[in-house]
Design a protein around this motif. Structure first.
Motif, PDB file in Angstrom:
ATOM      1  N   TYR A 339      -4.708   1.646 -11.877  1.00  0.00           N
ATOM      2  CA  TYR A 339      -4.901   0.473 -12.729  1.00  0.00           C
ATOM      3  C   TYR A 339      -5.356  -0.744 -11.932  1.00  0.00           C
ATOM      4  O   TYR A 339      -4.805  -1.048 -10.877  1.00  0.00           O
ATOM      5  N   SER A 340      -6.346  -1.418 -12.472  1.00  0.00           N
ATOM      6  CA  SER A 340      -6.847  -2.649 -11.863  1.00  0.00           C
ATOM      7  C   SER A 340      -5.911  -3.808 -12.180  1.00  0.00           C
ATOM      8  O   SER A 340      -5.395  -3.925 -13.286  1.00  0.00           O
ATOM      9  N   LEU A 341      -5.712  -4.662 -11.180  1.00  0.00           N
ATOM     10  CA  LEU A 341      -4.945  -5.893 -11.406  1.00  0.00           C
ATOM     11  C   LEU A 341      -5.862  -7.111 -11.401  1.00  0.00           C
ATOM     12  O   LEU A 341      -5.426  -8.239 -11.161  1.00  0.00           O
ATOM     13  N   ASP A 342      -7.159  -6.869 -11.640  1.00  0.00           N
ATOM     14  CA  ASP A 342      -8.096  -7.991 -11.718  1.00  0.00           C
ATOM     15  C   ASP A 342      -7.648  -8.961 -12.809  1.00  0.00           C
ATOM     16  O   ASP A 342      -6.951  -8.578 -13.756  1.00  0.00           O
ATOM     17  N   GLU A 343      -8.066 -10.208 -12.661  1.00  0.00           N
ATOM     18  CA  GLU A 343      -7.681 -11.217 -13.643  1.00  0.00           C
ATOM     19  C   GLU A 343      -8.247 -10.847 -15.014  1.00  0.00           C
ATOM     20  O   GLU A 343      -9.350 -10.321 -15.111  1.00  0.00           O
ATOM     21  N   GLY A 344      -7.482 -11.100 -16.052  1.00  0.00           N
ATOM     22  CA  GLY A 344      -7.914 -10.751 -17.406  1.00  0.00           C
ATOM     23  C   GLY A 344      -6.840  -9.962 -18.122  1.00  0.00           C
ATOM     24  O   GLY A 344      -5.784  -9.676 -17.568  1.00  0.00           O
ATOM     25  N   GLU A 345      -7.174  -9.603 -19.349  1.00  0.00           N
ATOM     26  CA  GLU A 345      -6.183  -9.006 -20.251  1.00  0.00           C
ATOM     27  C   GLU A 345      -5.649  -7.663 -19.758  1.00  0.00           C
ATOM     28  O   GLU A 345      -4.452  -7.399 -19.784  1.00  0.00           O
ATOM     29  N   GLU A 346      -6.602  -6.832 -19.268  1.00  0.00           N
ATOM     30  CA  GLU A 346      -6.228  -5.494 -18.805  1.00  0.00           C
ATOM     31  C   GLU A 346      -5.198  -5.601 -17.670  1.00  0.00           C
ATOM     32  O   GLU A 346      -4.172  -4.916 -17.672  1.00  0.00           O
ATOM     33  N   GLY A 347      -5.477  -6.482 -16.713  1.00  0.00           N
ATOM     34  CA  GLY A 347      -4.568  -6.691 -15.586  1.00  0.00           C
ATOM     35  C   GLY A 347      -3.240  -7.280 -16.024  1.00  0.00           C
ATOM     36  O   GLY A 347      -2.176  -6.874 -15.550  1.00  0.00           O
ATOM     37  N   ASP A 348      -3.286  -8.242 -16.953  1.00  0.00           N
ATOM     38  CA  ASP A 348      -2.052  -8.862 -17.465  1.00  0.00           C
ATOM     39  C   ASP A 348      -1.136  -7.808 -18.078  1.00  0.00           C
ATOM     40  O   ASP A 348       0.073  -7.781 -17.837  1.00  0.00           O
ATOM     41  N   ARG A 349      -1.760  -6.926 -18.861  1.00  0.00           N
ATOM     42  CA  ARG A 349      -0.979  -5.936 -19.587  1.00  0.00           C
ATOM     43  C   ARG A 349      -0.269  -4.971 -18.637  1.00  0.00           C
ATOM     44  O   ARG A 349       0.922  -4.736 -18.741  1.00  0.00           O
ATOM     45  N   ALA A 351       0.335  -5.363 -15.453  1.00  0.00           N
ATOM     46  CA  ALA A 351       1.300  -6.073 -14.611  1.00  0.00           C
ATOM     47  C   ALA A 351       2.635  -6.211 -15.353  1.00  0.00           C
ATOM     48  O   ALA A 351       3.707  -5.968 -14.791  1.00  0.00           O
ATOM     49  N   ALA A 352       2.543  -6.558 -16.629  1.00  0.00           N
ATOM     50  CA  ALA A 352       3.767  -6.702 -17.429  1.00  0.00           C
ATOM     51  C   ALA A 352       4.490  -5.365 -17.564  1.00  0.00           C
ATOM     52  O   ALA A 352       5.725  -5.290 -17.451  1.00  0.00           O
ATOM     53  N   THR A 353       3.732  -4.309 -17.794  1.00  0.00           N
ATOM     54  CA  THR A 353       4.337  -2.973 -17.915  1.00  0.00           C
ATOM     55  C   THR A 353       5.060  -2.595 -16.623  1.00  0.00           C
ATOM     56  O   THR A 353       6.174  -2.064 -16.647  1.00  0.00           O
ATOM     57  N   GLY A 376       9.638   0.134  -6.608  1.00  0.00           N
ATOM     58  CA  GLY A 376      10.905  -0.256  -7.228  1.00  0.00           C
ATOM     59  C   GLY A 376      11.104  -1.757  -7.357  1.00  0.00           C
ATOM     60  O   GLY A 376      10.213  -2.494  -7.792  1.00  0.00           O
ATOM     61  N   GLU A 377      12.302  -2.208  -6.943  1.00  0.00           N
ATOM     62  CA  GLU A 377      12.684  -3.614  -7.076  1.00  0.00           C
ATOM     63  C   GLU A 377      11.713  -4.547  -6.346  1.00  0.00           C
ATOM     64  O   GLU A 377      11.372  -5.619  -6.833  1.00  0.00           O
ATOM     65  N   GLU A 378      11.286  -4.089  -5.166  1.00  0.00           N
ATOM     66  CA  GLU A 378      10.381  -4.918  -4.368  1.00  0.00           C
ATOM     67  C   GLU A 378       9.047  -5.098  -5.087  1.00  0.00           C
ATOM     68  O   GLU A 378       8.452  -6.178  -5.086  1.00  0.00           O
ATOM     69  N   LEU A 379       8.602  -4.006  -5.700  1.00  0.00           N
ATOM     70  CA  LEU A 379       7.369  -4.064  -6.498  1.00  0.00           C
ATOM     71  C   LEU A 379       7.529  -5.120  -7.602  1.00  0.00           C
ATOM     72  O   LEU A 379       6.672  -5.977  -7.804  1.00  0.00           O
ATOM     73  N   ARG A 380       8.670  -5.068  -8.280  1.00  0.00           N
ATOM     74  CA  ARG A 380       8.913  -5.997  -9.385  1.00  0.00           C
ATOM     75  C   ARG A 380       8.886  -7.449  -8.900  1.00  0.00           C
ATOM     76  O   ARG A 380       8.221  -8.305  -9.474  1.00  0.00           O
ATOM     77  N   GLU A 381       9.610  -7.686  -7.790  1.00  0.00           N
ATOM     78  CA  GLU A 381       9.694  -9.052  -7.262  1.00  0.00           C
ATOM     79  C   GLU A 381       8.329  -9.607  -6.888  1.00  0.00           C
ATOM     80  O   GLU A 381       7.986 -10.738  -7.238  1.00  0.00           O
ATOM     81  N   LYS A 385       6.020 -12.572  -8.743  1.00  0.00           N
ATOM     82  CA  LYS A 385       5.601 -13.771  -8.021  1.00  0.00           C
ATOM     83  C   LYS A 385       4.083 -14.010  -8.112  1.00  0.00           C
ATOM     84  O   LYS A 385       3.632 -15.135  -8.202  1.00  0.00           O
ATOM     85  N   ILE A 386       3.304 -12.926  -8.061  1.00  0.00           N
ATOM     86  CA  ILE A 386       1.841 -13.112  -7.969  1.00  0.00           C
ATOM     87  C   ILE A 386       1.118 -12.843  -9.288  1.00  0.00           C
ATOM     88  O   ILE A 386      -0.100 -12.899  -9.341  1.00  0.00           O
ATOM     89  N   LYS A 387       1.879 -12.578 -10.331  1.00  0.00           N
ATOM     90  CA  LYS A 387       1.221 -12.084 -11.543  1.00  0.00           C
ATOM     91  C   LYS A 387       0.248 -13.090 -12.168  1.00  0.00           C
ATOM     92  O   LYS A 387      -0.701 -12.701 -12.826  1.00  0.00           O
TER      93      LYS A 387
END
Ligand code: ADP
Ligand code: MG
Length: 474
Positions: A339-349, A351-353, A376-381, A385-387
């Protein structure tokens, strides 16, 4: 799949005896590494870490991994030649990731000047894990493809004999005879030799571009010695040496203190930390040169995690490999969710998941060599922070692969002998040579199995987590 050695794995006496035999056999066979204390001297060396027992690997998945390797060679080669694709794919990444940006700058620079060499040599290793489905069946899932400095093709050539002996000691001669021969080092050397031959100068040498800290030298020596056996001269140099001794003549032939270089085989150069300004200058000199680079900078970029993620987008493979529908189907069958984390809706979605359910994913930056991914937890943190910042785009997300663990013993110098729940990662080596538009060699010369205890999310033998293993097909 986990049950291959159920009868012996709990027999403490037999295990202890077999482990003693195994360690000596590894030393005899040359499964070696220099020590952390003396990484640049061979006076005192140790055995490279390895499993006591070969690990069970489903035969069908093993064969699938071999069957797709030539396709992956084609794909990497195609990506490396597709400027538009590399530009588009890495555009967001290079805005935030300085290392990829710097590599990309060299890539652009050498293209602008015009390539001095039409021979391309690729050596890669495609790595997989066996994802265990809800119904217990395993599926082959690519973890990544390494297009620079893919290692352990040498040492792994020697672990099979060790495991064969161990199985005999444990009363399993029949199983011992089924372990497959494996010699990737020979195949890698064949590719290097072919590129050297096409370069066309008897006097010219093959240059191994090596690290400052050379613990894994024996792995490299296996390939070097294969070249010497073919009467091809090999030199070992560091970036610093290239800075000090390297020069190009008017036709951009590369010389190291007067010695012409036909092929540069990088076993270094994939980590940002090693590049000071002098080393960047050395890298640019090598890339501009007429020597065959393994890999050239375009092929290194083709191995980034961002490229891997974009390859999984519907329609991308079709664009890159037109006229190869069967190869595309084989390649795609090995992809995990990316999954791409590029800026935009696809990345937002996504990241939230991932923040809501981090154990489903791995967060990966554009780095190689192990120890860089987040779980895990580190991924979440970190993601939390950068979302909402552009930094997010320097990462990709990947579905976490969940293999079925099996008991084994990881033999490591100065470590106690104890059973661990382990999972394995299978790598298939690829080697190809292209001259202009003609692919003159395309092979899958061998494999590597690495195994680690499940406590460790990340891997890597050089990183000190995984150990060498041999597949036992079931
Ligand atoms: P590197 O370039 O650092 O080797 P990898 O993508 O190979 O990066 O990841 C390093 C290690 O992390 C792998 O060897 C594997 O053990 C673990 N890993 C990577 N991706 C996944 C995944 N999707 N699922 C489970 N484990 C993974
Ligand atoms: Mg890896």
């Amino acid at each position: 799949m986990a049950a291959a050695w159920q009868d012996v794995v709990r027999d403490a006496v037999a295990v202890r005896e077999a482990a003693a035999v195994a360690v000596d056999a590894a030393l005899l066979a040359g499964v070696l590494m220099r020590t952390g204390e003396q990484p640049n001297a061979s006076d005192v060396v140790n055995y490279a870490p390895f499993t006591l027992l070969p690990s069970a690997v489903p035969r069908a998945l093993f064969e699938q991994a071999y069957a797709v390797q030539q396709d992956f060679n084609l794909l990497v080669d195609a990506v490396s030649q597709n400027k538009e694709f590399l530009e588009q794919t890495l555009a967001s990444t290079i805005k935030v990731d300085d290392f990829t940006a710097r590599l990309f700058r060299i890539y652009t620079q050498v293209l602008e000047e015009g390539l001095a060499q039409t021979v391309v040599l690729g050596i890669n290793r495609s790595d997989y894990m066996f994802d265990c489905g809800l119904d217990g069946t395993a599926a082959l899932r690519q973890i990544e493809i390494n297009t620079i400095a893919a290692s352990f093709g040498g040492l792994t050539s020697r672990t099979t004999d060790v495991h064969r002996l161990v199985l005999k000691v444990l009363g399993k001669s029949e199983e011992a005879s089924q372990l497959l021969p494996n010699n990737p080092a020979k195949g890698l050397a064949l590719g290097i030799a072919k590129a050297w031959e096409l370069y066309g100068s008897q006097r010219a040498v093959v240059m191994f571009l090596v690290e400052e800290v050379q613990r894994n030298i024996f792995d490299q020596r296996c390939v070097e010695n294969e070249l010497w056996n073919r009467n091809i001269r090999v030199v070992r140099k560091r970036f610093q040496d290239v800075f000090e001794q390297g020069s190009l003549d008017a036709s951009r032939r590369l010389y190291m203190d007067g010695q012409e270089v036909a092929v540069v085989y990088y076993r270094e150069g994939y980590m940002p930390q090693i590049y000071n300004e002098q080393n960047w200058e050395a890298r640019l000199l090598l890339e501009r040169s007429r020597a065959v680079k393994c890999p050239d900078i375009a092929t290194q970029l083709a191995g980034t995690k961002k490229v891997q993620q974009e390859l999984s987008r519907p329609g991308t493979l079709e664009k890159l490999l037109p006229g190869h529908p069967e190869a595309i189907a084989r390649i795609r069958a090995t992809f995990a969710g990316l999954y791409s984390l590029d800026e935009g809706e696809e990345g937002d979605r996504i990241a939230a998941t991932a923040i809501a359910d981090p154990d489903r994913f791995v967060l990966k930056p554009q780095r190689e060599g192990g120890g860089n991914n987040l779980y895990g937890e580190e991924l979440r943190e970190v993601l939390e922070k950068i979302k909402d910042s552009p930094e997010r785009t320097s990462y990709i997300l990947m579905d976490k692969i969940k293999p079925q663990p099996a008991l084994n013993y990881l033999l490591r110098a100065h470590s106690p002998l104890q059973a661990s729940k382990c999972i394995s990662e299978l790598g298939i080596f690829g080697v190809y040579v292209r001259q202009g538009q003609e692919l003159v060699l395309n092979q899958a010369p061998g494999h590597l199995l690495r195994t680690k205890a499940i406590e460790h999310a990340d891997g890597g033998v050089a990183a000190g987590v995984a150990v060498l293993d041999t597949p036992y097909l079931v």
